[in-house]
Design a protein around this motif. Structure first.
Motif, mmCIF file in Angstrom:
data_model
loop_
_atom_site.group_PDB
_atom_site.id
_atom_site.type_symbol
_atom_site.label_atom_id
_atom_site.label_comp_id
_atom_site.label_asym_id
_atom_site.label_seq_id
_atom_site.Cartn_x
_atom_site.Cartn_y
_atom_site.Cartn_z
ATOM 1 N N ALA A 1 64.962 -2.924 -45.847
ATOM 2 C CA ALA A 1 63.992 -3.917 -46.302
ATOM 3 C C ALA A 1 63.771 -4.927 -45.193
ATOM 4 N N LEU B 1 61.940 -8.351 -44.624
ATOM 5 C CA LEU B 1 61.207 -9.497 -45.137
ATOM 6 C C LEU B 1 60.744 -10.357 -43.963
ATOM 7 N N LEU C 1 59.061 -14.351 -52.524
ATOM 8 C CA LEU C 1 58.181 -13.255 -52.154
ATOM 9 C C LEU C 1 57.235 -12.982 -53.314
ATOM 10 N N GLN D 1 54.399 -10.712 -53.050
ATOM 11 C CA GLN D 1 53.917 -9.340 -53.036
ATOM 12 C C GLN D 1 54.628 -8.600 -51.923
ATOM 13 N N ASN D 2 55.142 -7.404 -52.228
ATOM 14 C CA ASN D 2 55.842 -6.588 -51.237
ATOM 15 C C ASN D 2 55.380 -5.153 -51.404
ATOM 16 N N GLU D 3 54.493 -4.682 -50.519
ATOM 17 C CA GLU D 3 53.927 -3.346 -50.638
ATOM 18 C C GLU D 3 54.569 -2.355 -49.683
ATOM 19 N N ARG D 4 55.466 -2.807 -48.847
ATOM 20 C CA ARG D 4 56.095 -1.911 -47.888
ATOM 21 C C ARG D 4 57.297 -1.235 -48.532
#
Length: 146
Positions: free
Chosen positions: A82, A84, A94, A96-99
């Motif tokens: 991960a 960040l 956070l 939005q996390n699209e990865r």
């Protein structure tokens, strides 16, 4: 795409929800099935000389990728840490996390005429390329009866 928390058109939102739910059960016309949303994305192609598999996985350490070939099945597996944004502190959240992050595994069935002893794998610019040579086709031969 921005979606309001309070939709103005309830029927448009219900229609969108129905399309989203329907896409979860969408059957692919391919016999191999659908791999929508799978990580890493794959391109698989073949020629008379080789079978080529391209896995699009930017940001991976090549040492964290495992490529295995057993009984005509190619397995690609590994883990993506991960990542960040830098400079985060305890007060940052956070939104939005699209990865993709975490462990992954992709499996590809290969044709019967591959040569398991001639497999090459390379990773460059975020693309893993696996090339498996095909065996030379066996020529028909005439057998004399004695």
């Amino acid at each position: 795409m921005y979606r309001s928390l309070f939709p103005r058109d309830l029927f448009a939102e219900l229609d969108r929800l129905q399309r989203d739910a329907g896409s979860l059960f969408d059957l692919s016309p391919s016999i191999r099935g659908s791999s929508r949303g799978a990580y890493p994305a794959l391109n698989v192609g073949s020629s008379a000389e080789a079978v080529e598999v391209y896995a699009f996985a930017p940001g991976l350490d090549p040492a964290s990728i495992s490529v295995d070939l057993e009984r005509g099945v190619l397995s690609l597996s590994g883990e993506r840490a991960a990542a960040l944004p830098a400079g985060e502190d305890a007060g940052t959240s956070l939104h939005q996390n699209e990865r993709f992050s975490g462990r992954f595994r992709r499996v590809v069935s290969l044709p019967d005429d591959i040569d398991a002893d001639s497999v090459n794998a390379s990773y460059r610019d975020g693309v893993l390329r696996v090339s498996i040579r095909r065996r030379a086709p066996q020529q028909a031969r005439r057998i004399n009866v004695q």
